[in-house]
Enzyme design. Structure first.
Site, PDB file in Angstrom:
ATOM      1  N   HIS A   1       0.849  -1.182   0.000  1.00 16.95           N
ATOM      2  CA  HIS A   1       0.000   0.000   0.000  1.00 16.95           C
ATOM      3  C   HIS A   1       0.882   1.227   0.000  1.00 16.95           C
ATOM      4  O   HIS A   1       1.934   1.222   0.631  1.00 16.95           O
ATOM      5  CB  HIS A   1      -0.906   0.004   1.248  1.00 16.95           C
ATOM      6  CG  HIS A   1      -2.053   0.945   1.126  1.00 16.95           C
ATOM      7  ND1 HIS A   1      -1.939   2.271   1.446  1.00 16.95           N
ATOM      8  CD2 HIS A   1      -3.318   0.755   0.694  1.00 16.95           C
ATOM      9  CE1 HIS A   1      -3.104   2.855   1.214  1.00 16.95           C
ATOM     10  NE2 HIS A   1      -3.961   1.964   0.760  1.00 16.95           N
TER      11      HIS A   1
ATOM     12  N   ASP B   1      -7.968  -5.572   0.350  1.00 15.85           N
ATOM     13  CA  ASP B   1      -8.437  -6.397  -0.763  1.00 15.85           C
ATOM     14  C   ASP B   1      -7.976  -7.841  -0.682  1.00 15.85           C
ATOM     15  O   ASP B   1      -8.451  -8.686  -1.436  1.00 15.85           O
ATOM     16  CB  ASP B   1      -7.964  -5.797  -2.088  1.00 15.85           C
ATOM     17  CG  ASP B   1      -8.692  -4.512  -2.383  1.00 15.85           C
ATOM     18  OD1 ASP B   1      -9.852  -4.409  -1.960  1.00 15.85           O
ATOM     19  OD2 ASP B   1      -8.105  -3.626  -3.014  1.00 15.85           O
TER      20      ASP B   1
HETATM   21  N1  ACO Z   1       4.080  -7.678  -4.675  1.00 19.59           N
HETATM   22  C1  ACO Z   1       5.428  -7.705  -4.852  1.00 19.59           C
HETATM   23  N2  ACO Z   1       6.230  -6.623  -4.725  1.00 19.59           N
HETATM   24  C2  ACO Z   1       5.650  -5.475  -4.401  1.00 19.59           C
HETATM   25  C3  ACO Z   1       4.243  -5.359  -4.190  1.00 19.59           C
HETATM   26  C4  ACO Z   1       3.461  -6.537  -4.331  1.00 19.59           C
HETATM   27  N3  ACO Z   1       2.147  -6.494  -4.162  1.00 19.59           N
HETATM   28  N4  ACO Z   1       3.934  -4.088  -3.884  1.00 19.59           N
HETATM   29  C5  ACO Z   1       5.094  -3.408  -3.904  1.00 19.59           C
HETATM   30  N5  ACO Z   1       6.128  -4.239  -4.210  1.00 19.59           N
HETATM   31  C6  ACO Z   1       7.555  -3.892  -4.269  1.00 19.59           C
HETATM   32  C7  ACO Z   1       7.903  -3.161  -5.561  1.00 19.59           C
HETATM   33  O1  ACO Z   1       8.281  -4.049  -6.583  1.00 19.59           O
HETATM   34  C8  ACO Z   1       9.026  -2.264  -5.113  1.00 19.59           C
HETATM   35  O2  ACO Z   1      10.186  -3.059  -5.011  1.00 19.59           O
HETATM   36  P1  ACO Z   1      11.628  -2.433  -5.376  1.00 19.59           P
HETATM   37  O3  ACO Z   1      11.874  -1.389  -4.319  1.00 19.59           O
HETATM   38  O4  ACO Z   1      12.568  -3.590  -5.332  1.00 19.59           O
HETATM   39  O5  ACO Z   1      11.496  -1.818  -6.737  1.00 19.59           O
HETATM   40  C9  ACO Z   1       8.618  -1.868  -3.689  1.00 19.59           C
HETATM   41  O6  ACO Z   1       7.814  -2.966  -3.219  1.00 19.59           O
HETATM   42  C10 ACO Z   1       7.821  -0.567  -3.604  1.00 19.59           C
HETATM   43  O7  ACO Z   1       6.701  -0.687  -4.473  1.00 19.59           O
HETATM   44  P2  ACO Z   1       6.032   0.530  -5.254  1.00 19.59           P
HETATM   45  O8  ACO Z   1       5.254   0.012  -6.413  1.00 19.59           O
HETATM   46  O9  ACO Z   1       7.077   1.577  -5.544  1.00 19.59           O
HETATM   47  O10 ACO Z   1       5.068   1.103  -4.127  1.00 19.59           O
HETATM   48  P3  ACO Z   1       3.827   2.041  -4.358  1.00 19.59           P
HETATM   49  O11 ACO Z   1       3.591   2.719  -3.074  1.00 19.59           O
HETATM   50  O12 ACO Z   1       4.018   2.889  -5.573  1.00 19.59           O
HETATM   51  O13 ACO Z   1       2.651   0.994  -4.700  1.00 19.59           O
HETATM   52  C11 ACO Z   1       0.771  -0.401  -4.608  1.00 19.59           C
HETATM   53  C12 ACO Z   1       1.626   0.653  -3.880  1.00 19.59           C
HETATM   54  C13 ACO Z   1       0.369   0.110  -6.012  1.00 19.59           C
HETATM   55  C14 ACO Z   1      -0.514  -0.645  -3.807  1.00 19.59           C
HETATM   56  C15 ACO Z   1       1.577  -1.700  -4.733  1.00 19.59           C
HETATM   57  O14 ACO Z   1       1.961  -2.178  -3.457  1.00 19.59           O
HETATM   58  C16 ACO Z   1       0.843  -2.797  -5.501  1.00 19.59           C
HETATM   59  O15 ACO Z   1       0.882  -2.813  -6.742  1.00 19.59           O
HETATM   60  N6  ACO Z   1       0.148  -3.743  -4.784  1.00 19.59           N
HETATM   61  C17 ACO Z   1      -0.645  -4.764  -5.424  1.00 19.59           C
HETATM   62  C18 ACO Z   1      -1.972  -4.191  -5.874  1.00 19.59           C
HETATM   63  C19 ACO Z   1      -2.911  -3.937  -4.711  1.00 19.59           C
HETATM   64  O16 ACO Z   1      -3.130  -4.792  -3.876  1.00 19.59           O
HETATM   65  N7  ACO Z   1      -3.530  -2.734  -4.714  1.00 19.59           N
HETATM   66  C20 ACO Z   1      -4.519  -2.383  -3.709  1.00 19.59           C
HETATM   67  C21 ACO Z   1      -4.138  -1.141  -3.007  1.00 19.59           C
HETATM   68  S1  ACO Z   1      -5.267  -0.883  -1.680  1.00 19.59           S
HETATM   69  C22 ACO Z   1      -6.664  -0.254  -2.349  1.00 19.59           C
HETATM   70  O17 ACO Z   1      -6.697   0.362  -3.381  1.00 19.59           O
HETATM   71  C23 ACO Z   1      -7.858  -0.497  -1.584  1.00 19.59           C
END
Ligand code: ACO
Length: 431
Positions: free
Chosen positions: A313, A371
């Site tokens: 998140h 979720d």
């Molecule tokens: N699975 C694996 N790796 C992940 C995940 C995940 N779900 N989420 C983040 N990471 C990793 C990224 O690859 C990144 O790694 P790195 O530093 O080696 O490059 C690091 O964690 C940071 O991730 P970002 O994408 O930069 O974080 P951001 O804050 O931009 O993204 C997000 C947040 C979009 C929610 C992300 O965690 C994600 O895509 N999660 C899966 C989708 C999801 O469940 N969304 C629901 C959000 S809650 C809602 O809307 C109710």
């Protein structure tokens, strides 16, 4: 907001004069540096794609402490609201700032009930969609079309219009989501019934048919109500910021909320619940718990493009408090339906267990979000995957409308107009 004694000083290595910037404090959370005069005084913009360090507004509706895993609506912890109040109490709170007393609650319930039918002509509008249309495509269209069907509440300068449009949106959303479902099933629409609760009525509009009524199961009703409560607002997330930006042009609330619905659809936001259940079903079909280790290796490999959906998140760097409540509800619903051994739930618990111990997830502070479990509950209730995000939109409508209303009422409100760092061609001429 309160002017802090602290001030920020911005200095430049090229000898340009430094600039003092005021700092403001809110009630909770980080202070903000006021950069509104920055461009006028320095001819420079700030650069913050994705708004990682930018507060786009001041707001008194919702507060999140991502490190503590805390979520407050109008100051009340989400746990207390989910356990002691129902969704319409929460709607009243989010819209008005205080919980309702008994008379205010009765009046609010009545207002919502009196607006829960949709204009009959909307049925024909909906029938223009393909039968296999995604419910979020239908919902984006229906909410946008409300500005045509309810044009008499679109004067945004009139507080009465704003109130009526808020009630109309909250009241009609369940009816429209259920209609989108019935349409794709090829079943007749079921009209709302005012002797049922908000959540009970939604379940009945989803699952009753003219040949067979639907008896509302109180455990499922409570679960649906909790899903609504947990999704009601979440400060300046992507869809809420979309509603604010769209509404900042002075457009009507139905148009602004339709933009929010469209934004919510994406898999990085509201679409994650649908994506998460697809992920669990795929994994189950391809080996289940035995293949979790292999799957996790893919998730950790950046080049695979695979993410653990329902994890991570932007704001929560600790357990999402909504995920804990959702996990509790999942157990209750599965027990009530005799599905304690549901393989997808077992798989989800195993994925969670491994992820919480894995250094990759620990280092990046990745925890389950709301979720991760909401899809399992909805699937058990009988809601198809494609409808999950529409139910999220239904629940979030109150947050969107309250945030929009707060923006319109803010004396500092201006049209949202970000700037850019231009990196394209310099001036050139056609030869
Ligand atoms: N699975 C694996 N790796 C992940 C995940 C995940 N779900 N989420 C983040 N990471 C990793 C990224 O690859 C990144 O790694 P790195 O530093 O080696 O490059 C690091 O964690 C940071 O991730 P970002 O994408 O930069 O974080 P951001 O804050 O931009 O993204 C997000 C947040 C979009 C929610 C992300 O965690 C994600 O895509 N999660 C899966 C989708 C999801 O469940 N969304 C629901 C959000 S809650 C809602 O809307 C109710």
């Amino acid at each position: 907001m309160k002017l802090s004694d602290n001030k920020a000083t911005l200095s430049f290595s090229n000898g340009a004069p430094s600039m003092e910037l005021p700092v403001y404090s809110g009630t909770l959370g980080p202070d903000v540096i006021d950069i509104r005069k920055l461009y006028g005084q320095t001819d420079m913009f700030t650069y913050d794609p994705g708004f990682l360090s930018t507060a786009s507004c001041q707001s008194s509706i919702t507060y999140i402490d991502g490190d503590k895993g805390e979520l407050l609506y109008r100051g009340y912890p989400i746990e207390e609201l989910a356990q002691k109040k129902d969704y319409l109490d929460v709607c009243y709170l989010i819209l008005n700032g205080e919980l309702p007393d008994a008379a205010q609650k009765a009046d609010f319930d009545l207002q919502v009930n009196r607006h829960n039918m949709v204009h009959e002509q909307m049925h024909f509008f909906l029938r223009g969609f393909r039968r296999d249309a995604h419910p979020m495509a239908i919902l984006t269209g229906l909410v946008g079309a409300m500005s045509a069907f309810y044009h008499d509440s679109t004067d945004i300068t009139d507080p009465t219009h704003r109130h009526i449009s808020a009630i109309r949106l909250i009241a009609k959303m369940p009816t429209m989501v259920a209609m989108a479902y019935k349409y794709t099933k090829g079943q007749p629409f079921i009209y709302p019934r005012n002797d049922l609760s908000y959540a009970g009525n939604f379940l009945r509009m989803m699952f009753a048919t003219p040949c067979e009524d639907y008896e509302v199961n109180p455990v499922l009703e409570r679960a649906m109500d909790r899903i609504f409560t947990l999704h009601a607002d979440h400060e300046q997330n992507a869809s809420t910021s979309t509603v604010r930006l769209c509404g900042s042009s002075g457009t009507n609330p139905f148009a602004a909320i339709a933009a929010g619905v469209a934004c919510l659809w994406g898999p990085a936001h509201g679409g994650a619940n649908e994506a998460c259940l697809h992920m669990l079903e795929d994994l189950q079909a391809n080996g289940g718990v035995a293949k979790v280790g292999e799957f996790m290796e893919k998730v950790k490999d950046r080049n695979s493009g695979v993410r653990l959906m329902g994890f991570g998140h932007r704001v929560y760097k600790n357990y999402d408090p909504r995920a804990k409540l959702m996990q509790e509800t999942t157990k209750e619903v599965l027990a009530a339906l005799g599905l304690e051994n549901d393989p997808l739930f077992k798989l989800a618990m195993e994925l969670e267990r491994i992820a919480l111990e894995d250094q990759y997830f620990v280092d990046r502070k990745l925890y389950p979000n709301v979720d991760f479990y909401s899809g399992i509950v909805q699937r058990a209730i009988g809601v198809p995957n494609e409808l999950f995000t529409a139910i999220f939109a239904l629940a979030r409508t109150v947050g969107w409308i309250a945030q929009w209303n707060e923006m319109i009422s803010d004396p500092e409100y201006k049209i949202g107009r970000p700037r850019q760092l231009y990196v394209g061609e310099g001036v050139r001429h056609i030869k």
